[in-house]
Design a protein around this motif. Structure first.
Motif, PDB file in Angstrom:
ATOM      1  N   ARG A 131     -12.999  -5.329  -1.358  1.00 22.77           N
ATOM      2  CA  ARG A 131     -12.948  -6.657  -0.646  1.00 22.77           C
ATOM      3  C   ARG A 131     -14.078  -7.084  -0.225  1.00 22.77           C
ATOM      4  O   ARG A 131     -15.107  -6.497   0.426  1.00 22.77           O
ATOM      5  N   ALA A 132     -14.185  -8.549  -0.363  1.00 22.49           N
ATOM      6  CA  ALA A 132     -15.342  -9.329   0.645  1.00 22.49           C
ATOM      7  C   ALA A 132     -14.728 -10.354   1.593  1.00 22.49           C
ATOM      8  O   ALA A 132     -13.887 -10.886   0.947  1.00 22.49           O
ATOM      9  N   LYS A 133     -15.086 -10.796   2.596  1.00 24.44           N
ATOM     10  CA  LYS A 133     -14.750 -11.622   3.538  1.00 24.44           C
ATOM     11  C   LYS A 133     -15.738 -12.424   4.291  1.00 24.44           C
ATOM     12  O   LYS A 133     -16.689 -11.958   4.830  1.00 24.44           O
ATOM     13  N   THR A 174     -16.093  -2.457   9.585  1.00 20.39           N
ATOM     14  CA  THR A 174     -15.524  -1.361  10.085  1.00 20.39           C
ATOM     15  C   THR A 174     -13.802  -1.273  10.110  1.00 20.39           C
ATOM     16  O   THR A 174     -13.020  -0.644   9.618  1.00 20.39           O
ATOM     17  N   LYS A 175     -13.525  -2.487  10.477  1.00 22.24           N
ATOM     18  CA  LYS A 175     -11.917  -2.724  10.414  1.00 22.24           C
ATOM     19  C   LYS A 175     -11.442  -2.551   9.073  1.00 22.24           C
ATOM     20  O   LYS A 175     -10.273  -2.138   8.756  1.00 22.24           O
ATOM     21  N   MET A 176     -12.031  -3.606   8.221  1.00 18.29           N
ATOM     22  CA  MET A 176     -11.654  -3.596   6.690  1.00 18.29           C
ATOM     23  C   MET A 176     -11.812  -2.043   6.013  1.00 18.29           C
ATOM     24  O   MET A 176     -10.751  -1.633   5.371  1.00 18.29           O
ATOM     25  N   LEU A 177     -12.891  -1.161   6.341  1.00 13.88           N
ATOM     26  CA  LEU A 177     -12.924  -0.185   5.788  1.00 13.88           C
ATOM     27  C   LEU A 177     -11.805   0.827   6.317  1.00 13.88           C
ATOM     28  O   LEU A 177     -11.165   1.682   5.425  1.00 13.88           O
ATOM     29  N   MET A 178     -11.574   0.988   7.511  1.00  8.93           N
ATOM     30  CA  MET A 178     -10.652   1.728   8.060  1.00  8.93           C
ATOM     31  C   MET A 178      -9.032   1.339   7.562  1.00  8.93           C
ATOM     32  O   MET A 178      -8.368   2.228   7.416  1.00  8.93           O
ATOM     33  N   GLN A 179      -8.979  -0.030   7.318  1.00 13.18           N
ATOM     34  CA  GLN A 179      -7.527  -0.324   6.740  1.00 13.18           C
ATOM     35  C   GLN A 179      -7.404   0.396   5.448  1.00 13.18           C
ATOM     36  O   GLN A 179      -6.422   0.731   5.096  1.00 13.18           O
ATOM     37  N   ASP A 180      -8.392   0.318   4.511  1.00 13.03           N
ATOM     38  CA  ASP A 180      -8.331   0.854   3.414  1.00 13.03           C
ATOM     39  C   ASP A 180      -8.145   2.241   3.395  1.00 13.03           C
ATOM     40  O   ASP A 180      -7.556   2.735   2.347  1.00 13.03           O
ATOM     41  N   ILE A 181      -8.863   2.805   4.337  1.00  9.43           N
ATOM     42  CA  ILE A 181      -8.841   4.533   4.317  1.00  9.43           C
ATOM     43  C   ILE A 181      -7.275   4.822   4.727  1.00  9.43           C
ATOM     44  O   ILE A 181      -6.966   5.831   4.240  1.00  9.43           O
ATOM     45  N   PRO A 201     -21.775 -14.652   7.874  1.00  7.71           N
ATOM     46  CA  PRO A 201     -21.697 -13.273   7.752  1.00  7.71           C
ATOM     47  C   PRO A 201     -20.574 -12.993   6.674  1.00  7.71           C
ATOM     48  O   PRO A 201     -19.701 -13.667   6.529  1.00  7.71           O
ATOM     49  N   VAL A 202     -20.770 -11.661   5.979  1.00 10.17           N
ATOM     50  CA  VAL A 202     -20.051 -11.080   5.008  1.00 10.17           C
ATOM     51  C   VAL A 202     -19.867  -9.777   5.159  1.00 10.17           C
ATOM     52  O   VAL A 202     -20.736  -8.993   5.417  1.00 10.17           O
ATOM     53  N   ALA A 203     -18.494  -9.342   5.242  1.00  7.49           N
ATOM     54  CA  ALA A 203     -18.093  -7.879   5.361  1.00  7.49           C
ATOM     55  C   ALA A 203     -17.540  -7.500   4.107  1.00  7.49           C
ATOM     56  O   ALA A 203     -16.765  -8.322   3.412  1.00  7.49           O
ATOM     57  N   THR A 227     -31.255  -2.590   2.091  1.00 12.46           N
ATOM     58  CA  THR A 227     -30.778  -1.633   1.129  1.00 12.46           C
ATOM     59  C   THR A 227     -29.214  -1.176   1.184  1.00 12.46           C
ATOM     60  O   THR A 227     -28.418  -1.815   2.011  1.00 12.46           O
ATOM     61  N   ARG A 228     -28.648  -0.532   0.237  1.00 14.06           N
ATOM     62  CA  ARG A 228     -27.344  -0.214   0.591  1.00 14.06           C
ATOM     63  C   ARG A 228     -27.076   0.871   1.425  1.00 14.06           C
ATOM     64  O   ARG A 228     -27.916   1.560   1.623  1.00 14.06           O
ATOM     65  N   ARG A 229     -25.935   0.575   2.348  1.00 15.86           N
ATOM     66  CA  ARG A 229     -25.522   1.591   3.337  1.00 15.86           C
ATOM     67  C   ARG A 229     -24.328   2.285   3.004  1.00 15.86           C
ATOM     68  O   ARG A 229     -23.445   1.872   2.265  1.00 15.86           O
ATOM     69  N   ALA A 230     -23.934   3.560   3.399  1.00 19.54           N
ATOM     70  CA  ALA A 230     -22.731   4.256   3.045  1.00 19.54           C
ATOM     71  C   ALA A 230     -21.594   3.755   3.991  1.00 19.54           C
ATOM     72  O   ALA A 230     -21.862   3.160   5.098  1.00 19.54           O
ATOM     73  N   PRO A 231     -20.364   3.588   3.704  1.00 21.63           N
ATOM     74  CA  PRO A 231     -19.438   3.142   4.404  1.00 21.63           C
ATOM     75  C   PRO A 231     -19.233   3.824   5.819  1.00 21.63           C
ATOM     76  O   PRO A 231     -19.201   5.139   5.768  1.00 21.63           O
ATOM     77  N   LEU A 232     -19.186   3.005   6.966  1.00 19.26           N
ATOM     78  CA  LEU A 232     -19.109   3.546   8.165  1.00 19.26           C
ATOM     79  C   LEU A 232     -20.516   4.064   8.898  1.00 19.26           C
ATOM     80  O   LEU A 232     -20.448   4.669   9.823  1.00 19.26           O
ATOM     81  N   ASP A 233     -21.434   3.949   7.884  1.00 15.41           N
ATOM     82  CA  ASP A 233     -22.665   4.407   8.575  1.00 15.41           C
ATOM     83  C   ASP A 233     -23.342   3.719   9.575  1.00 15.41           C
ATOM     84  O   ASP A 233     -22.976   2.553   9.884  1.00 15.41           O
TER      85      ASP A 233
END
Length: 262
Positions: free
Chosen positions: A205-207, A234-241, A183-185, A156-162
């Motif tokens: 973004r997707a990697k 986590t790395k990508m999310l924190m970069q954007d934040i 694997p995809v982030a 299911t969908r998860r919230a960022p950094l959850d």
């Protein structure tokens, strides 16, 4: 926020209208036509939606790591935060996508018929543990047809950094199929939050990361897939934040951000 809410409603109006216009004739065709046909309809659908996201609500799309996609059938295992993940990953299926979806979606007239055209793997959650062997069996048939299976390991969908909650379905499918897993982030949850009608501008973004080859034990793979996806996400999310996002940061998200900064 009011302007962004209006932009979001306009997007949803176009999104549902476009989906209906395409799903009705293609759904009827899917009842009688050959399976795995009509890829051009699916391609038009996801390209158009990415276009609408970009020009109506301001969500750009950035996908990297395509060089890590192997030839032939494989499994795409992606973090799941929003419907953007579906649009963004379709291009990697090379015209032979097989998604894993709950049975209720396939029961929807027209839209569900379209999904069945591409051999979507149906999961009936009411069947409990007995649903898993059926998923593995359908997945094996999809691989034999040369399909590329898209699966969201947390279901299911998860919230960022959850906190992650990976299920064992992917690991069991990995062992049974004997194909690599990519694997995809993703960062889409920062711009298209789950359970929210408002979409926020930014670059989702997707990697694609290096594939995990076949041959690991179920337990080793289950651990490995999390070790690949979670740190990169986590790395990508924190970069954007850290660069700044338009979305208001809720107390819950702020708490998760503070925890990762610490």
């Amino acid at each position: 926020m009011i302007i962004q809410a209006i932009r979001s409603l306009i997007f949803y109006a176009f999104f549902f209208s476009l989906t209906a216009v395409l799903a009705i004739p293609f759904g009827i065709y899917s009842l009688f036509g050959p399976k795995m046909s009509g890829w051009w309809v699916v391609k038009f659908w996801y390209v158009a939606n990415l276009f609408l996201l970009r020009w109506i609500v301001g969500i750009k799309t950035e996908i990297t790591g395509q060089e890590n996609l192997p030839d032939g059938p494989f499994i795409i295992a992606s973090k799941h935060m929003s419907d953007w993940d579906i649009f963004a990953l379709l291009a990697a299926t090379n015209g032979r996508p097989t998604f894993i979806a709950k049975k209720e979606l396939l029961d929807i007239p027209f839209f569900g018929w379209c999904m069945q055209n591409f051999h979507t793997i149906s999961i009936d959650r009411k069947n409990g543990q007995s649903a898993l062997p059926q998923m593995v069996k359908q997945g094996k048939a999809a691989v034999e047809r040369g399909c590329r299976i898209v699966i969201y390991p947390e279901g299911t969908r998860r919230a960022p950094l959850d906190e992650p909650r990976y299920k064992w379905g992917l690991a069991k499918m990995y062992v049974a199929q004997n194909v690599p897993v990519v694997p995809v982030a993703v960062t889409s949850g920062l711009y298209w939050p789950r359970n929210s009608l408002i979409l926020w501008p930014g670059t989702a973004r997707a990697k694609y990361m290096k594939p995990i080859p076949a041959g690991l034990s179920m337990e080793e793979f289950h651990q490995t897939i999390q070790e690949r996806i979670e740190p990169e996400t986590t790395k990508m999310l924190m970069q954007d934040i850290e660069q700044g996002i338009a979305r208001p940061i809720t107390p819950a998200l702020q708490a998760r951000i503070d925890a990762h900064r610490a």
